[in-house]
Design a protein around this motif. Sequence first.
Motif, PDB file in Angstrom:
ATOM      1  N   PRO A 176       0.836  -1.204   0.000  1.00  0.00           N
ATOM      2  CA  PRO A 176       0.000   0.000   0.000  1.00  0.00           C
ATOM      3  C   PRO A 176       0.868   1.251   0.000  1.00  0.00           C
ATOM      4  O   PRO A 176       1.909   1.295   0.655  1.00  0.00           O
ATOM      5  CB  PRO A 176      -0.801  -0.126   1.301  1.00  0.00           C
ATOM      6  N   ALA A 177       0.450   2.272  -0.747  1.00  0.00           N
ATOM      7  CA  ALA A 177       1.211   3.512  -0.837  1.00  0.00           C
ATOM      8  C   ALA A 177       1.161   4.277   0.488  1.00  0.00           C
ATOM      9  O   ALA A 177       0.165   4.183   1.215  1.00  0.00           O
ATOM     10  CB  ALA A 177       0.664   4.374  -1.964  1.00  0.00           C
ATOM     11  N   PRO A 178       2.213   5.026   0.810  1.00  0.00           N
ATOM     12  CA  PRO A 178       2.255   5.754   2.087  1.00  0.00           C
ATOM     13  C   PRO A 178       1.098   6.715   2.297  1.00  0.00           C
ATOM     14  O   PRO A 178       0.690   6.958   3.427  1.00  0.00           O
ATOM     15  CB  PRO A 178       3.587   6.510   2.012  1.00  0.00           C
ATOM     16  N   GLU A 179       0.555   7.252   1.202  1.00  0.00           N
ATOM     17  CA  GLU A 179      -0.537   8.225   1.347  1.00  0.00           C
ATOM     18  C   GLU A 179      -1.908   7.572   1.495  1.00  0.00           C
ATOM     19  O   GLU A 179      -2.902   8.253   1.771  1.00  0.00           O
ATOM     20  CB  GLU A 179      -0.557   9.191   0.160  1.00  0.00           C
ATOM     21  N   PHE A 180      -1.980   6.260   1.340  1.00  0.00           N
ATOM     22  CA  PHE A 180      -3.244   5.546   1.514  1.00  0.00           C
ATOM     23  C   PHE A 180      -3.420   5.131   2.968  1.00  0.00           C
ATOM     24  O   PHE A 180      -2.462   5.035   3.728  1.00  0.00           O
ATOM     25  CB  PHE A 180      -3.296   4.320   0.608  1.00  0.00           C
ATOM     26  N   GLY A 181      -4.673   4.874   3.343  1.00  0.00           N
ATOM     27  CA  GLY A 181      -4.964   4.421   4.687  1.00  0.00           C
ATOM     28  C   GLY A 181      -5.409   2.978   4.714  1.00  0.00           C
ATOM     29  O   GLY A 181      -5.505   2.324   3.673  1.00  0.00           O
ATOM     30  N   LEU A 182      -5.684   2.471   5.917  1.00  0.00           N
ATOM     31  CA  LEU A 182      -6.154   1.105   6.108  1.00  0.00           C
ATOM     32  C   LEU A 182      -7.474   1.146   6.870  1.00  0.00           C
ATOM     33  O   LEU A 182      -7.636   1.920   7.805  1.00  0.00           O
ATOM     34  CB  LEU A 182      -5.125   0.281   6.893  1.00  0.00           C
ATOM     35  N   GLN A 183      -8.390   0.289   6.450  1.00  0.00           N
ATOM     36  CA  GLN A 183      -9.697   0.213   7.099  1.00  0.00           C
ATOM     37  C   GLN A 183      -9.976  -1.237   7.497  1.00  0.00           C
ATOM     38  O   GLN A 183      -9.878  -2.146   6.679  1.00  0.00           O
ATOM     39  CB  GLN A 183     -10.794   0.702   6.150  1.00  0.00           C
ATOM     40  N   ARG A 184     -10.301  -1.448   8.775  1.00  0.00           N
ATOM     41  CA  ARG A 184     -10.640  -2.800   9.228  1.00  0.00           C
ATOM     42  C   ARG A 184     -11.859  -3.328   8.482  1.00  0.00           C
ATOM     43  O   ARG A 184     -12.761  -2.589   8.126  1.00  0.00           O
ATOM     44  CB  ARG A 184     -10.962  -2.788  10.713  1.00  0.00           C
ATOM     45  N   LEU A 185     -11.885  -4.645   8.328  1.00  0.00           N
ATOM     46  CA  LEU A 185     -13.029  -5.296   7.688  1.00  0.00           C
ATOM     47  C   LEU A 185     -13.875  -6.069   8.688  1.00  0.00           C
ATOM     48  O   LEU A 185     -14.863  -6.687   8.309  1.00  0.00           O
ATOM     49  CB  LEU A 185     -12.538  -6.235   6.581  1.00  0.00           C
ATOM     50  N   SER A 186     -13.475  -6.063   9.969  1.00  0.00           N
ATOM     51  CA  SER A 186     -14.249  -6.737  11.001  1.00  0.00           C
ATOM     52  C   SER A 186     -13.926  -6.084  12.340  1.00  0.00           C
ATOM     53  O   SER A 186     -13.002  -5.276  12.447  1.00  0.00           O
ATOM     54  CB  SER A 186     -13.925  -8.234  11.045  1.00  0.00           C
ATOM     55  N   THR A 187     -14.686  -6.436  13.346  1.00  0.00           N
ATOM     56  CA  THR A 187     -14.473  -5.854  14.674  1.00  0.00           C
ATOM     57  C   THR A 187     -13.379  -6.575  15.445  1.00  0.00           C
ATOM     58  O   THR A 187     -12.890  -6.068  16.446  1.00  0.00           O
ATOM     59  CB  THR A 187     -15.773  -5.899  15.490  1.00  0.00           C
ATOM     60  N   SER A 188     -12.998  -7.763  14.978  1.00  0.00           N
ATOM     61  CA  SER A 188     -11.931  -8.529  15.636  1.00  0.00           C
ATOM     62  C   SER A 188     -11.084  -9.209  14.573  1.00  0.00           C
ATOM     63  O   SER A 188     -11.628  -9.718  13.581  1.00  0.00           O
ATOM     64  CB  SER A 188     -12.529  -9.587  16.571  1.00  0.00           C
ATOM     65  N   PRO A 189      -9.744  -9.241  14.744  1.00  0.00           N
ATOM     66  CA  PRO A 189      -8.909  -9.878  13.720  1.00  0.00           C
ATOM     67  C   PRO A 189      -9.144 -11.374  13.582  1.00  0.00           C
ATOM     68  O   PRO A 189      -8.963 -11.942  12.505  1.00  0.00           O
ATOM     69  CB  PRO A 189      -7.481  -9.559  14.182  1.00  0.00           C
ATOM     70  N   GLY A 190      -9.522 -12.039  14.680  1.00  0.00           N
ATOM     71  CA  GLY A 190      -9.770 -13.480  14.606  1.00  0.00           C
ATOM     72  C   GLY A 190      -8.507 -14.309  14.522  1.00  0.00           C
ATOM     73  O   GLY A 190      -8.566 -15.535  14.463  1.00  0.00           O
ATOM     74  N   LEU A 191      -7.352 -13.660  14.505  1.00  0.00           N
ATOM     75  CA  LEU A 191      -6.055 -14.332  14.477  1.00  0.00           C
ATOM     76  C   LEU A 191      -5.169 -13.704  15.546  1.00  0.00           C
ATOM     77  O   LEU A 191      -5.373 -12.555  15.935  1.00  0.00           O
ATOM     78  CB  LEU A 191      -5.379 -14.169  13.109  1.00  0.00           C
ATOM     79  N   ARG A 192      -4.185 -14.447  15.990  1.00  0.00           N
ATOM     80  CA  ARG A 192      -3.246 -13.903  16.970  1.00  0.00           C
ATOM     81  C   ARG A 192      -2.227 -13.040  16.241  1.00  0.00           C
ATOM     82  O   ARG A 192      -1.396 -13.538  15.483  1.00  0.00           O
ATOM     83  CB  ARG A 192      -2.555 -15.025  17.733  1.00  0.00           C
ATOM     84  N   LEU A 193      -2.278 -11.722  16.470  1.00  0.00           N
ATOM     85  CA  LEU A 193      -1.360 -10.794  15.838  1.00  0.00           C
ATOM     86  C   LEU A 193      -0.178 -10.532  16.758  1.00  0.00           C
ATOM     87  O   LEU A 193      -0.300 -10.604  17.981  1.00  0.00           O
ATOM     88  CB  LEU A 193      -2.063  -9.471  15.536  1.00  0.00           C
ATOM     89  N   ILE A 234      -4.652 -11.303   3.901  1.00  0.00           N
ATOM     90  CA  ILE A 234      -5.454 -12.338   4.556  1.00  0.00           C
ATOM     91  C   ILE A 234      -6.838 -11.830   4.944  1.00  0.00           C
ATOM     92  O   ILE A 234      -7.549 -12.456   5.723  1.00  0.00           O
ATOM     93  CB  ILE A 234      -4.727 -12.903   5.799  1.00  0.00           C
ATOM     94  N   GLY A 235      -7.225 -10.669   4.385  1.00  0.00           N
ATOM     95  CA  GLY A 235      -8.598 -10.205   4.520  1.00  0.00           C
ATOM     96  C   GLY A 235      -8.970  -9.503   5.806  1.00  0.00           C
ATOM     97  O   GLY A 235     -10.158  -9.428   6.140  1.00  0.00           O
ATOM     98  N   LEU A 236      -7.989  -8.945   6.522  1.00  0.00           N
ATOM     99  CA  LEU A 236      -8.305  -8.251   7.771  1.00  0.00           C
ATOM    100  C   LEU A 236      -8.551  -6.761   7.565  1.00  0.00           C
ATOM    101  O   LEU A 236      -9.293  -6.142   8.325  1.00  0.00           O
ATOM    102  CB  LEU A 236      -7.187  -8.447   8.792  1.00  0.00           C
ATOM    103  N   VAL A 237      -7.903  -6.167   6.563  1.00  0.00           N
ATOM    104  CA  VAL A 237      -8.085  -4.746   6.266  1.00  0.00           C
ATOM    105  C   VAL A 237      -8.117  -4.562   4.753  1.00  0.00           C
ATOM    106  O   VAL A 237      -7.792  -5.482   3.999  1.00  0.00           O
ATOM    107  CB  VAL A 237      -6.934  -3.881   6.856  1.00  0.00           C
ATOM    108  N   HIS A 238      -8.503  -3.385   4.335  1.00  0.00           N
ATOM    109  CA  HIS A 238      -8.350  -3.034   2.929  1.00  0.00           C
ATOM    110  C   HIS A 238      -7.885  -1.586   2.831  1.00  0.00           C
ATOM    111  O   HIS A 238      -8.044  -0.795   3.772  1.00  0.00           O
ATOM    112  CB  HIS A 238      -9.649  -3.263   2.140  1.00  0.00           C
ATOM    113  N   GLU A 239      -7.295  -1.256   1.683  1.00  0.00           N
ATOM    114  CA  GLU A 239      -6.781   0.091   1.479  1.00  0.00           C
ATOM    115  C   GLU A 239      -7.912   1.070   1.209  1.00  0.00           C
ATOM    116  O   GLU A 239      -8.889   0.728   0.545  1.00  0.00           O
ATOM    117  CB  GLU A 239      -5.811   0.117   0.297  1.00  0.00           C
ATOM    118  N   VAL A 240      -7.751   2.288   1.720  1.00  0.00           N
ATOM    119  CA  VAL A 240      -8.731   3.343   1.463  1.00  0.00           C
ATOM    120  C   VAL A 240      -7.984   4.628   1.136  1.00  0.00           C
ATOM    121  O   VAL A 240      -6.831   4.821   1.535  1.00  0.00           O
ATOM    122  CB  VAL A 240      -9.660   3.574   2.673  1.00  0.00           C
TER     123      VAL A 240
END
Length: 284
Positions: A176-193, A234-240
């Motif tokens: 992802p480019a530095p000027e782009f942001g990240l948006q969660r796709l769920s309220t919990s990651p569901g994986l151990r980060l 892995i589907g936890l966030v997407h670029e915005v």
Amino acid sequence: MSLAGYLSEYSLAEIFHFVQEGNKTGLLSLVPENTLGRSFSSGYYLAFEGGRIMSVTDAAGAKHQSLLDLMQQRRWLSVEQVVGLRTRIASLDRPLGTYLKSIDVVNAEQLTLVFNSQVIAATCKLFEIHNGKFKFDPQAPLSYGEMTGLSQTANEVALLGLRMLKDWSGLTAKLPAPEFGLQRLSTSPGLRLDAQEANVWNLALGELSIAKIAEKLGLEIARVQQIGFRLSAIGLVHEVTIEPSQPLIGLQEAPPVCVGGGNANVPVSASFLSNLMGFLKKKG
């Protein structure tokens, strides 16, 4: 339906996410670019059941021992046992490890040890491959003779593989480019980060750019880009797109009241001011 393409278009992490999200069962074949033109026998086979990875084998046999060979090397099986099992392995209706555990030849701890070295560690190394061909075939037969009976979700393995990746040059175009942001796709990651992933996840609200997240966390921008990619793959966030902040508009000074047709240069007569003062006194 089978899926085929090039790793330059779809990263291995994205393919793993496709397998898990679709709860897929089948065989994923990988042929690195340096072996293209030979055959699929020069690549790797990864078996999945219900979106979970079960086994991985090196088709050429040069870098990957079979499960029986590995157990014999660790002296869990005798030569006679291995010879007998080879004659029956094709007719197994369950994973070899499950069968051996049921007859008390191996235990759960031994199977975990083999699975981690034979499957997880070997698969994580495959994330270093960025160019080549892949094919996922849901109709391909799976070899129970290479399975321990243990499994792990495709997304968990993909996350581990990307964490271990040292050279990101092959994925530069996908970051992802530095000027782009990240948006969660769920309220919990569901994986151990891990700690850094969790920190980026917590700020993935679609409000801060990658550069701003890096500044806030005291990390290099490239590091946050890499974390953003693996969370996205892995589907936890997407670029915005982050909207540029608007400058604050201060209170403007009220324009002066003008007489004489709105022309500020027209002088005000003394009689006008006298009459205006008299009017105001009467109103008071």
